[in-house]
Design a protein around this motif. Structure first.
Motif, PDB file in Angstrom:
ATOM      1  N   THR A   2      23.690  60.979  48.690  1.00 28.81           N
ATOM      2  CA  THR A   2      23.325  62.028  47.740  1.00 28.81           C
ATOM      3  C   THR A   2      23.892  61.719  46.358  1.00 28.81           C
ATOM      4  O   THR A   2      23.201  61.843  45.343  1.00 28.81           O
ATOM      5  N   LEU A   3      25.165  61.330  46.330  1.00 30.15           N
ATOM      6  CA  LEU A   3      25.788  60.975  45.048  1.00 30.15           C
ATOM      7  C   LEU A   3      25.102  59.763  44.432  1.00 30.15           C
ATOM      8  O   LEU A   3      24.854  59.720  43.217  1.00 30.15           O
ATOM      9  N   TRP A   4      24.789  58.774  45.260  1.00 27.16           N
ATOM     10  CA  TRP A   4      24.117  57.578  44.780  1.00 27.16           C
ATOM     11  C   TRP A   4      22.742  57.926  44.205  1.00 27.16           C
ATOM     12  O   TRP A   4      22.375  57.469  43.114  1.00 27.16           O
ATOM     13  N   SER A   5      21.977  58.735  44.942  1.00 23.84           N
ATOM     14  CA  SER A   5      20.636  59.091  44.455  1.00 23.84           C
ATOM     15  C   SER A   5      20.735  59.913  43.173  1.00 23.84           C
ATOM     16  O   SER A   5      19.910  59.751  42.271  1.00 23.84           O
ATOM     17  N   MET A   6      21.739  60.781  43.065  1.00 29.55           N
ATOM     18  CA  MET A   6      21.905  61.564  41.839  1.00 29.55           C
ATOM     19  C   MET A   6      22.205  60.620  40.669  1.00 29.55           C
ATOM     20  O   MET A   6      21.662  60.791  39.576  1.00 29.55           O
ATOM     21  N   TYR A   7      23.043  59.625  40.913  1.00 36.47           N
ATOM     22  CA  TYR A   7      23.334  58.631  39.880  1.00 36.47           C
ATOM     23  C   TYR A   7      22.049  57.928  39.431  1.00 36.47           C
ATOM     24  O   TYR A   7      21.810  57.749  38.232  1.00 36.47           O
ATOM     25  N   VAL A   8      21.218  57.524  40.390  1.00 38.32           N
ATOM     26  CA  VAL A   8      19.967  56.835  40.074  1.00 38.32           C
ATOM     27  C   VAL A   8      19.073  57.729  39.209  1.00 38.32           C
ATOM     28  O   VAL A   8      18.508  57.278  38.201  1.00 38.32           O
ATOM     29  N   TYR A   9      18.937  59.001  39.585  1.00 35.29           N
ATOM     30  CA  TYR A   9      18.096  59.926  38.813  1.00 35.29           C
ATOM     31  C   TYR A   9      18.672  60.162  37.412  1.00 35.29           C
ATOM     32  O   TYR A   9      17.944  60.165  36.421  1.00 35.29           O
TER      33      TYR A   9
END
Length: 186
Positions: free
Chosen positions: A163-170
């Motif tokens: 979740t943190l990784w995907s938020m970073y990507v977005y």
């Protein structure tokens, strides 16, 4: 109303059923809640598939499908946090719900600027969703302090990291727009 919208509506109506069953003084409630959640996850996939396959996308579905998903996941996590009283599970749940709020706001803001495609769903977002669905299914279907519950907690922590990784990507994809707006107002 078409079939995808009916499935989305059913998913929304399943939320209070999940809550009521979760608190029933009945031994089978764990398996029943896991089954309800699994059915909700299946209808989530199925309504999107049918909307695309049958060309039945509607404004109702475009709005309520993600709302139904976020409500089901958030309510399930609230139930689990209350029952498990585990700081790691609570932190993982807070990360997941917090990310959903941030990314929903980001997508809305980017859509207003005509750049929603910059924050379209990514592979890591889909993987995150799959992991969190599996974790919630396991946790709902298990009594706290059992072997399966510990597995579910581990999977939820992995989902929170994704979740943190995907938020970073977005946020990275949206950063040029976020930065330009800040510069324009200075």
């Amino acid at each position: 109303m078409n079939i995808p919208n009916i499935l989305t509506s059913i998913r929304i109506f399943m939320i209070p059923v999940l809550v009521v069953i979760y608190y029933l003084p009945w031994e089978g409630r764990y398996h029943a809640c896991a089954a309800i959640f699994a059915l909700a996850a299946i209808t989530d996939w199925l309504d999107g598939y049918l909307a695309r396959k049958l060309d039945q996308s509607t404004p109702f579905g475009a709005f309520f499908d993600p709302v139904a998903d976020k409500l089901m996941v958030s309510i399930a996590l609230v139930l689990l946090v209350a029952s498990y009283a585990n700081p790691l599970l609570t932190l993982a749940s807070a990360v997941i719900v917090g990310r959903e709020i941030v990314i929903s706001a980001l997508r809305e803001w980017m859509a207003e600027m005509g750049k929603r495609a910059s924050v379209a769903v990514s592979y890591i977002g889909k993987l995150k969703t799959a992991m969190q669905m599996v974790a919630i299914f396991i946790l709902l279907g298990s009594r706290p302090d059992t072997f399966y519950a510990y597995i579910g907690e581990g999977v939820l922590i992995i989902a929170a990291l994704l979740t943190l990784w995907s938020m970073y990507v977005y946020l990275k994809a949206a950063w040029p727009e976020l930065k330009s707006q800040e510069t324009d107002k200075s």
